[in-house]
Design an enzyme around this catalytic site. Structure first.
Site: not given
Ligand SMILES: *[C@@H]1O[C@H](CO)[C@@H](O)[C@H](O)[C@H]1NC(C)=O
Ligand SMILES: *[C@@H]1O[C@H](CO)[C@@H](O)[C@H](O)[C@H]1NC(C)=O
Ligand SMILES: *[C@@H]1O[C@H](CO)[C@@H](O)[C@H](O)[C@H]1NC(C)=O
Ligand SMILES: *[C@@H]1O[C@H](CO)[C@@H](O)[C@H](O)[C@H]1NC(C)=O
Ligand SMILES: *[C@@H]1O[C@H](CO)[C@@H](O)[C@H](O)[C@H]1NC(C)=O
Ligand SMILES: *[C@@H]1O[C@H](CO)[C@@H](O)[C@H](O)[C@H]1NC(C)=O
Length: 305
Positions: A47, A114-115, A231, A286
């Site tokens: 993202l 991630s996404q 994270d 993250h």
């Protein structure tokens, strides 16, 4: 003994060129084809980011496995990454298809951040002819997200995690990627009914394509799940390992999840094949997962062969 050896040497010397040609030439071709080449790596970003965020990762791969053809797909960058996830799956599918075809039988590796890890699951489940060898899921909310983050505050300033379901579990809400995997444990019924992406992908409601999707997913040889307690974005962080909150916000690990126990999309089968490796790494926030060299050395490098 001596004379025998001499005779043997003479015969072998005479026939060596012919043997060399017939045996070594195909072997050489095979070695060039298989052993000396690393499989292409396809990277799918997360993202609000783009290929520019993966410079360090590219350097680590180039240093450890020189010659690897790495493609970081520059699609749905930055704000475009908010588009609905099925739309992104279709877009990425078109882009990775030629790379997969070029790779042929040896296949490719997918490294998804991630996404992007959810987009990759969409790809793996809906491509009936994918040739992904190893799927590396780098801090991806595989079972969804339920937590307040800066991203959320930026997008929906007047909402917090406890009431975001009011916007996410609507048709309008589902046009935002983050609502596609919003998983509110206190409104599980609504999630199951309305989630346009994660609920069908997990086959948490009846899905006509489920059998085919499972078969597609199980073409995978290996799945590597990387995540960790520091994270700071993925909530619960165990979602990166297919764990998630129950209705009391107690985290249940992957093996206690319905999708695992009922093997809805092949997770349990993959695990029974011993094809899942899980890394839990503390001390990584993250946005650092793809840039941390220790993470690369300990959790990623050995899979990119
Ligand atoms: C890979 O490393 C080599 C040698 O260090 C360097 O010459 C080359 O430019 C690097 N390639 C990429 C794509 O970073
Ligand atoms: C890397 O892979 C892409 C996609 O398959 C291909 O177009 C490109 O020619 C490859 N590059 C090299 C240097 O092999
Ligand atoms: C989900 O949909 C079913 C069938 O339409 C309905 O009976 C049920 O009340 C819905 N649940 C929620 C929590 O919206
Ligand atoms: C689901 O199946 C239908 C028909 O069986 C097909 O037309 C559709 O493309 C499939 N959807 C996905 C996402 O695979
Ligand atoms: C959640 O907590 C309530 C109250 O303590 C309890 O009755 C219920 O069984 C719990 N649910 C789960 C899934 O553990
Ligand atoms: C890199 O990862 C290690 C764990 O593998 C961690 O201890 C360290 O804090 C990380 N460094 C950064 C800058 O993220």
């Amino acid at each position: 003994m001596t004379s025998q050896r001499g005779r043997f040497n003479m015969t072998s010397r005479r026939s060596l060129p012919l043997h060399t040609f017939f045996f070594l030439f195909p072997l050489l071709i095979w070695m060039v084809d298989h052993s000396f080449c690393y499989k292409p790596v396809i990277v799918i970003h997360g993202l609000f980011d783009s290929s520019a965020n993966f410079k360090n990762l590219l350097r680590y791969i180039n240093e450890s496995h020189p010659g690897t053809n790495v493609t970081v797909l520059d699609l749905f960058d930055h704000r475009k990454s908010l588009q609905p996830l099925w739309k992104q799956v279709e877009g990425f599918k078109e882009a990775i298809y030629p790379i997969m075809q070029n790779a042929g039988r040896d296949g490719v590796h997918l490294l998804c951040y991630s996404q992007g890890g959810l987009i990759c699951r969409g790809l793996l489940q809906t491509m009936s002819d994918h040739n992904v060898d190893t799927f590396i899921s780098l801090s991806s909310p595989q079972m969804g997200q339920y937590g307040d983050t800066d991203y959320l505050r930026f997008l929906f300033p007047t909402y917090v995690k406890s009431n975001l379901y009011r916007i996410c579990y609507t048709q309008l809400g589902q046009t935002f990627s983050i609502c596609n995997f919003w998983n509110d444990p206190h409104h599980h019924g609504m999630y199951v009914n309305v989630s346009d992406f994660l609920a069908p992908l997990n086959v948490e409601r009846p899905e006509p394509n489920a059998t085919v999707w499972k078969k597609n997913f199980l073409r995978l040889r290996k799945m590597v799940l990387i995540g960790g307690p520091d994270d700071g974005v993925i909530t619960p962080w165990e979602s990166s390992h297919f764990g998630f909150f129950d209705e009391n916000e107690t985290v249940l690990e992957m093996k206690l999840q319905m999708v695992y126990q009922q093997d809805t999309f092949g997770l349990r089968t993959l695990d029974y094949r011993e094809a899942i490796t899980v890394y839990s790494v503390p001390g990584v926030s993250h946005t650092m997962w793809h840039s941390n060299e220790t993470v690369f050395k300990d959790c990623i490098e050995k899979w990119l062969t």
